[in-house]
Motif scaffolding. Structure first.
Motif, mmCIF file in Angstrom:
data_model
loop_
_atom_site.group_PDB
_atom_site.id
_atom_site.type_symbol
_atom_site.label_atom_id
_atom_site.label_comp_id
_atom_site.label_asym_id
_atom_site.label_seq_id
_atom_site.Cartn_x
_atom_site.Cartn_y
_atom_site.Cartn_z
ATOM 1 N N SER A 75 73.963 21.138 50.172
ATOM 2 C CA SER A 75 75.039 20.892 51.132
ATOM 3 C C SER A 75 74.567 20.004 52.275
ATOM 4 O O SER A 75 75.339 19.196 52.814
ATOM 5 N N ARG A 76 73.300 20.136 52.655
ATOM 6 C CA ARG A 76 72.764 19.318 53.737
ATOM 7 C C ARG A 76 72.668 17.843 53.362
ATOM 8 O O ARG A 76 72.540 16.974 54.224
ATOM 9 N N ARG A 78 75.033 16.168 52.120
ATOM 10 C CA ARG A 78 76.361 15.556 52.174
ATOM 11 C C ARG A 78 76.429 14.401 53.173
ATOM 12 O O ARG A 78 77.163 13.426 52.967
ATOM 13 N N GLN A 79 75.657 14.500 54.254
ATOM 14 C CA GLN A 79 75.693 13.461 55.287
ATOM 15 C C GLN A 79 74.670 12.356 55.049
ATOM 16 O O GLN A 79 74.573 11.423 55.836
ATOM 17 N N THR A 80 73.914 12.464 53.951
ATOM 18 C CA THR A 80 72.887 11.466 53.665
ATOM 19 C C THR A 80 73.535 10.203 53.099
ATOM 20 O O THR A 80 74.328 10.285 52.148
ATOM 21 N N PRO A 81 73.234 9.034 53.653
ATOM 22 C CA PRO A 81 73.820 7.791 53.134
ATOM 23 C C PRO A 81 73.444 7.577 51.667
ATOM 24 O O PRO A 81 72.309 7.812 51.248
ATOM 25 N N GLY A 85 79.170 11.688 46.535
ATOM 26 C CA GLY A 85 79.922 12.863 46.963
ATOM 27 C C GLY A 85 80.540 13.652 45.827
ATOM 28 O O GLY A 85 80.372 14.877 45.751
ATOM 29 N N ASP A 89 79.662 17.468 44.866
ATOM 30 C CA ASP A 89 80.683 18.521 44.854
ATOM 31 C C ASP A 89 80.723 19.231 43.501
ATOM 32 O O ASP A 89 80.936 20.446 43.435
#
Length: 256
Positions: A75-76, A78-81, A85, A89
């Motif tokens: 989940s961490r 998710r913000q990684t460039p 996605g 998911d």
């Protein structure tokens, strides 16, 4: 296309147990595809070992903790460039599905399998060399005379309560193995050593070599480093000796 074979070394007790369970489920599933009484014997032996490995009350909780840990780690990301996605998911959805199956599994059904008189009697005698022959366990011998369909139905019934556990083991090991890409390396004179970052959550060392080589890797690992010795043994009747050749292989240090 050249075929490769993987050798794996777990780096903690939890992964060690998962690998053993994966092996046992594979053994049972393979044996159940056979029709003979000997296949059923092999399936039963695998079932006995599964019962022994999963007998701890906290084992179910260990699986849930491991799944939750993987879900949090992923989940961490998710913000990684650059992270895909939809794929992420999908993986998180699989984890949630398996977690729900584990929560929904009935411990009483698993315990009922453990307490089955027929299985208990056969299991006790299986520890004695040759102890499951016909005069030792006539009930087992009688069952083995049943048709393949009858034996397969019984085996499926005994294994069904452990289905969610098998799914969890399979998914966790898949996530661990896919956490690192294999990279080409060379063991100089059959020897390779590398350090491990003690701050990283390393789980598994994977070594792949070409099928058909006369040598195999022997892996030993500690908290800070691991070592690979390639041993030559073209004939199993002869003692394995350390290879003096430079051995190409692929290495993956799985950490998640």
């Amino acid at each position: 296309m050249l075929q490769t074979v993987y050798y794996e070394q777990p780096l903690n007790e939890r992964v060690r147990a998962l690998l053993r369970l994966e092996f046992l489920f594979q053994q049972v599933n393979h044996a159940m595809r056979g029709n003979s009484a000997w296949d059923s014997r092999m399936a039963l032996q695998g079932l006995f070992d599964i019962l022994a490995l999963t007998g701890r009350n906290e084992f179910k909780g260990d699986l849930l903790k491991e799944l939750d840990r993987h879900a949090s780690t992923l989940s961490r990301l998710r913000q990684t460039p650059g992270v895909d996605g939809p794929t992420l998911d999908g993986v998180l959805g699989k984890i949630e599905e398996v977690v729900n199956r584990i929560h929904g599994s009935d411990n009483q059904l698993q315990e009922a399998v453990r307490q089955t008189d027929f299985l208990s009697a056969a299991h006790k005698r299986s520890h004695v060399p040759g102890g499951s022959c016909q005069f030792d366990v006539p009930a087992l011998y009688h069952w083995l005379q049943s048709s393949h369909c009858v034996r397969a139905e019984h085996l499926r019934g005994w294994l069904t309560p452990f289905g969610p556990m098998q799914d969890a083991v399979t998914l966790i090991l898949q996530l661990i193995r896919e956490s690192a890409e294999p990279r080409p390396e060379i063991a100089i004179h059959g020897f390779f050593q590398r350090g491990l970052d003690s701050g990283a959550p390393h789980q598994l060392i994977r070594v792949s070599v070409l099928v058909g080589r006369s040598c195999f890797p022997e892996i030993s690992a500690g908290r800070h480093r691991f070592t690979i010795h390639f041993l030559d043994q073209p004939d199993p009747n002869s003692r394995a000796v350390r290879s003096v050749a430079d051995i190409p292989f692929e290495l993956a240090c799985c950490a998640i």
